[in-house]
Enzyme design. Structure first.
Site, PDB file in Angstrom:
ATOM      1  CB  CYS B  85      -0.946  -0.015   1.185  1.00 16.60           C
ATOM      2  SG  CYS B  85      -1.943  -1.512   1.235  1.00 16.60           S
ATOM      3  CG  HIS B 337      -6.190   1.798   0.093  1.00 20.63           C
ATOM      4  ND1 HIS B 337      -5.009   2.395  -0.318  1.00 20.63           N
ATOM      5  CD2 HIS B 337      -5.823   0.756   0.892  1.00 20.63           C
ATOM      6  CE1 HIS B 337      -3.986   1.727   0.211  1.00 20.63           C
ATOM      7  NE2 HIS B 337      -4.451   0.722   0.930  1.00 20.63           N
TER       8      HIS B 337
END
Ligand SMILES: [Zn+2]
Lengths: 135, 388
Positions: B85, B337
């Site tokens: 991420c 995200h």
């Protein structure tokens, strides 16, 4: 100097199959490393010997996985356990009803075992994961 | 090191897209280059972020194809970064380091991801591949599960009743959805309440659906240049004051999940390089992949003492208008995200905040802003401090 990996994943798996939780003990600082690494987890030392862990530890945290990765069937409990020798390990808490898998289990003693990795996806024949049972 | 500045920034709308990874990146990249008063031929290197293109589209080695989409010169190398991420933040940091070192003068950095397109079972599986495959993923751990274990540990360590902690965590989601409602680019633009969170389905005890960020599609990109060149090209360059990045191994090696050591070290590096402290920052875009994650991040970066940030949203200190505005974009929670693009979108938000371009969600008087991105199960943390 030629470095030879002291306790490979396959050897670690073979140990689990024989109900042995293997680890490494550092000749320098005495710390145990389990699962194995290339070096001592505590001091980075490379003088390591293979040793069997007691297979007993304390449950430090957990979750109940209810939305699972592809190939897995939820719900199941994932937990982290601090072995009596010091290292922490991750595995699945077994044999306790889900409604009793709550904050009260943190700090409880567990016995560490193993089983074939639970997935419908193809995995290596010998791949095992750790299990925990409350003592 | 030479001073480095951010020029044009751009991001696609985050959410569910029918465009490919490359198409989304082309939109963001070309807009960022054009806003920098540059042409693609002026770009000397591409620092490209993507995590799961192989699972999403059967596409490895996406960077050179992105290079072609943008019409970059053959001599401008395109390199793919992958840090789960934290992918795009790590790409941007390395871009800044090489511009600072004098290797390049003008570069493009960013990322793209089609996470929504995978669907929940495959996305849950592939995200969990960022945990240690042999000794963690083998137990069926998921990303919500990782942060769920951290939440249980937090409640236990600080002696907070789980129900009380969960109410405060829900307030983080309420705040970030409120901020997201003010952001036209956000995946979710609907305000929610504490009850929305507490009545949603359980994902990984104690995290419920609205404690979790969505799987999103999107891309973001920005141009970085040596500071003097930046001043010639754009009216309001935003300067990189400091960066930091640190690494850690498996969760079971990290042990205390309430203390994200890689973040403590990365933010220390960034603050030290910038010559400032947490008290000097007015706005932060941080890694709120789960409600508890925002709480842990605020503590590790030094904005709150350990064991005290869980009340940060309920006290409204982190809202727009509060003393430290946290995730004015809506954060990962509401803005979305798309993992390979997330860090570039965080930098985009901070740059636009420091330029005063954020309209309804503008943090008044913001002069110093910070980006925080966490990759994997606390294995990578990258921080970037920006200033006008
Ligand atoms: Zn040692």
């Amino acid at each position: 100097m030629i470095m030879e990996y002291k306790l490979t994943y396959n050897q670690f798996m073979q140990g689990l199959e024989q109900e042995k939780l293997l680890g490494l003990v550092c000749n320098g600082c005495g710390a145990a490393t389990c699962p194995p690494l290339g070096v001592c987890r505590a001091c980075g030392g490379q003088e390591l010997r293979v040793a069997e862990m007691s297979g007993v530890g304390t449950l430090r945290t957990f979750t109940v996985v209810r939305v699972a990765p592809e190939g897995r069937t939820p719900p199941y409990v994932v937990a982290m356990v601090e072995l009596d020798e010091g290292p922490w390990v991750m595995g699945n808490l077994e044999g306790l009803p889900l409604d009793q898998s709550n904050m009260d289990i943190i700090g409880k003693k567990v016995k560490v075992g193993s089983r074939r990795v639970q997935t419908k996806l193809p995995v290596q024949e010998n791949q095992r994961s750790l299990t925990f049972h409350l003592i | 090191m030479r001073e480095v500045a951010v020029l044009g920034v751009a991001m696609t709308k985050f959410g569910v897209s029918d465009k490919t990874n490359l198409e989304m990146f082309a939109e963001a990249g070309l807009e960022a280059i054009s806003k920098s008063s540059l042409n693609p031929k002026d770009i000397q290197a591409l620092f490209f972020g993507n995590c799961l293109g192989d699972f999403e589209e059967g596409q490895l080695h996406m960077a050179p194809f992105a290079h072609a989409e943008l019409g970059l010169p053959t001599g401008a190398p395109a390199t793919r970064f992958e840090s789960a991420c934290a992918t795009a933040t790590v790409a941007i940091r390395h871009a800044a380091l090489l511009v600072g070192a004098g290797i390049y003068d003008v570069v493009l950095a960013g990322g793209t991801e089609r996470a929504a397109g995978m669907g929940t079972p495959l996305a849950t599986r592939t995200f969990a591949m960022a945990c240690q495959a042999h000794h963690e993923s083998s137990a069926g751990i998921t990303f919500p599960g990782v942060f769920a274990m951290a939440a249980h540990m937090y409640a236990h360590k600080y002696g907070i009743a789980l129900s009380e902690l969960k109410r405060h965590m829900a307030e983080v989601a309420v705040k970030n959805h409120y901020h997201g409602s003010l952001n036209p680019k956000a995946h979710f633009r609907k305000p929610i309440t504490v009850d929305t969170v507490l009545n949603s389905m359980m994902v990984a005890d104690p995290l419920q659906l609205f404690d979790c960020c969505p799987f999103s599609d999107g891309a973001a990109a920005l141009v970085l240049a040596e500071a003097n060149k930046a001043r010639e090209l754009v009216e309001k360059p935003v300067f990189i004051a400091g960066t930091g990045q640190a690494s850690a191994g498996s969760l079971y090696l990290q042990r205390d999940l309430t203390r994200i050591k890689a973040r403590e070290e990365a933010s220390r590096q960034a603050f030290s390089q910038a010559g400032i402290g947490p008290q000097d920052v007015q706005v932060v875009e941080l890694h709120d992949c789960f409600t508890i994650a925002e709480i842990l991040a605020l503590e590790a970066m030094g904005f709150y003492g350990f064991g005290s940030a869980y009340k940060s949203a309920s006290s409204r200190e982190t809202y727009l208008g509060g003393k430290l505005v946290v995730n004015p974009s809506g954060g990962l929670k509401a803005k979305g995200h798309p993992i390979g693009a997330t860090g570039a979108a965080q930098v985009t938000e901070i740059v636009e905040q420091l330029r005063g371009e954020c309209g309804e969600r503008q943090v008044n008087g913001a002069r110093v802003g910070m980006v925080d991105t966490l990759g994997g199960d606390f294995g990578t943390v990258c921080n970037i401090i920006l200033r006008v």
